[in-house]
Design a protein around this motif. Structure first.
Motif, PDB file in Angstrom:
ATOM      1  N   UNK A 149       0.828  -1.210   0.000  1.00 11.94           N
ATOM      2  CA  UNK A 149       0.000   0.000   0.000  1.00 11.94           C
ATOM      3  C   UNK A 149       0.862   1.261   0.000  1.00 11.94           C
ATOM      4  N   UNK A 162       2.255   1.769  -3.431  1.00 12.24           N
ATOM      5  CA  UNK A 162       1.199   2.193  -4.352  1.00 12.24           C
ATOM      6  C   UNK A 162       0.831   3.658  -4.140  1.00 12.24           C
ATOM      7  N   UNK A 163       0.723   4.053  -2.879  1.00 13.23           N
ATOM      8  CA  UNK A 163       0.372   5.448  -2.584  1.00 13.23           C
ATOM      9  C   UNK A 163       1.460   6.386  -3.080  1.00 13.23           C
ATOM     10  N   UNK A 211       1.040   7.078  -6.763  1.00 13.77           N
ATOM     11  CA  UNK A 211       0.021   8.052  -7.170  1.00 13.77           C
ATOM     12  C   UNK A 211       0.283   9.423  -6.552  1.00 13.77           C
ATOM     13  N   UNK A 212       1.404   9.555  -5.855  1.00 10.66           N
ATOM     14  CA  UNK A 212       1.778  10.878  -5.348  1.00 10.66           C
ATOM     15  C   UNK A 212       1.088  11.262  -4.056  1.00 10.66           C
ATOM     16  N   UNK A 213       1.365  10.522  -2.995  1.00 10.47           N
ATOM     17  CA  UNK A 213       0.679  10.772  -1.727  1.00 10.47           C
ATOM     18  C   UNK A 213       1.440  11.720  -0.812  1.00 10.47           C
TER      19      UNK A 213
END
Lengths: 222, 264
Positions: free
Chosen positions: A22, A25-26, A29-31
């Protein structure tokens, strides 16, 4: 499948795998910067684990082929060639000294001359030969497909032959044919390829999420 | 947190909810009818025959690798699909006493396969029948070398059948044509269009694109793979509806003066 909630060891494994996935993945997407730092660390650890897995794989291959040689198995000769090739690449890539400005030094990267020479003289001609063989394999496969009488195989062969013929320079310059081929490529072919990709992408999405939430545990010993 | 990240989390939560919903649905016994995949019946039959003939069935997750190398397309998802298929096939082999040979083209996949196959044998109480030498690493990160190795095995070892389901490109022709020439029953599956066309002309038993993700559900009646298949179908339905709605919107927007959607 036993529930991870009932097995603390499995639960910890699932949590580690899920949280790690996770976080990466975050970051994808640019967390934010905090997630990026953590994701970078995790990706580096994954690269390290992959490298260790390659080393384990090398030892596994070495051991299995050495056993075949020791037992004088029927194809022991091939195993001998494989082990010889493995040693040549390892020596050329890691142990063969190269001349530098400061004297002799061991190769620092895979771009060093000894390993590049091995690849240029041995691997590249072999790979090129195998790729060249694919043309004849394709021809033989097409002939076998036509002889088999299977409808889908004959259809693929006919479409492949049409695609080859229509791309001949003499035919491609004819406006109607050129435009028709372009239309087919832009709409029919693209639609088919996108449909295939969509289905595969959804399958990949579901497979990935199932790993994250612990439904699939290929890493666990359950 | 950025907008794409928020959007991603929402999608993730929705998909997770779908998975749990379908898992509960399968547990309640509500599994819809589905179309048959004849290729997998060939695999089942081969595993059954292998117990009698003693000839092994070759299983492979393809030339799939973990992650994407430079210039390579990532094939981790195809590798996971291959692992699932091989796990279920290994369960059938363990239950029926069939012999299997498992190969891979990635060192990490090799280790994962050892775990998956051992788990499969253990789940049927046949851990003593598991032999780690059944799982072999034939290449690493080189699809061409791997397919050449498989072609060599076709020539040397009489096989009951061979399953190759995962990431393949054009180099699969080397293996597939050799298998066809030697009349080895092959079940081939890939998500790559160029590989699929070559598979279609060399074997009648193909798994096309997303069928490699669905295959596990056809090899076992357990709830988890069935839920995966239902979730996959639901998501595909959602995507198709979204495309139809977007097409309809594009069709009528000019007539009614509606604004263009973002990205058009």
């Amino acid at each position: 499948m036993s529930s991870p909630l009932r097995n603390p060891r499995q639960l910890i494994t699932v949590l580690i795998a899920g949280v790690s996935g996770l976080v990466v993945l975050l970051d994808f997407v640019g967390a934010g910067p905090a997630v990026r730092v953590l994701a970078t660390v995790l990706v580096r650890w994954a690269a390290l684990i992959t490298a260790i897995a390659v080393v384990i794989g090398i030892f596994s291959v070495f051991r299995s082929h050495l056993q075949r040689i020791q037992m004088r198995a029927p194809e022991a000769g091939y195993s001998l060639v494989l082990l010889g090739g493995m040693m040549i690449v390892i020596v050329a890539g890691i142990l063969y000294p190269t001349r530098t400005a400061t004297g002799l030094a061991l190769p620092a990267t895979l771009a060093a001359i000894p390993i590049r020479t091995v690849f240029r003289l041995i691997y590249e001609p072999l790979a090129a030969s195998l790729l060249a063989l694919l043309t004849f394999f394709a021809l033989r496969a097409m002939l076998r497909a036509v002889r088999s009488g299977r409808a889908e195989a004959i259809f693929v062969v006919v479409v492949a032959l049409l695609a080859l013929i229509l791309q001949l320079p003499l035919l491609a310059v004819i406006p109607v044919i050129g435009q028709a081929v372009q239309w087919l490529n832009d709409y029919l072919v693209a639609a088919g390829a996108r449909g295939l990709l969509l289905g595969s992408a959804i399958g990949a999405l579901v497979a990935g999420i199932r790993l994250l939430i612990g439904f699939d545990m290929p890493y666990a010993d359950r | 947190m950025t907008l794409p990240a928020i959007f991603f989390i929402i999608i993730l939560v929705l998909v997770v909810a779908l998975i749990w919903l379908h898992y509960a649905r399968v547990q309640a016994g509500r599994v819809p009818e589905r179309r048959p995949l004849p290729a997998l019946e060939v695999l089942r039959a081969a595993l059954a025959r292998s117990a009698e003939t003693g000839r092994p069935v070759h299983l492979s997750p393809g030339a799939s690798t973990i992650g994407a190398g430079e210039g390579q397309r990532a094939s981790t998802a195809e590798l996971l699909a291959g692992l699932n298929i091989i796990g279920r096939a290994a369960e059938q082999a363990a239950a029926g006493g069939a012999s299997i040979v498992v190969s891979s083209a990635d060192a990490v996949a090799h280790l994962a396969l050892r775990g998956v196959v051992r788990q499969s044998y253990r789940s049927f109480g046949q851990e003593q029948s598991f032999d780690p030498r059944q799982i072999e690493l034939w290449a690493h990160g080189d699809a061409m070398a791997y397919t050449a190795a498989v072609a060599a095995i076709y020539a040397r070892t009489p096989l009951e059948a061979s399953l190759l389901a995962g990431a393949f490109a054009q180099e699969v022709l080397l293996t597939a044509e050799t298998g066809a020439e030697r009349m080895v029953p092959q079940v081939l599956g890939s998500t790559h269009p160029s590989a699929l066309s070559l598979m279609a002309i060399t074997t009648p038993h193909t798994l096309i694109g997303e069928e490699i993700y669905a295959a596990e559900a056809y090899l076992t009646p357990t709830a988890t793979p069935q839920a995966r298949l239902l979730t996959h179908d639901a998501l595909r339905t959602v995507v198709v509806w979204l495309m139809l709605i977007a097409f309809g919107y594009g069709f009528f927007r000019i007539a009614f003066g509606w604004p263009a959607l973002a990205g058009w």
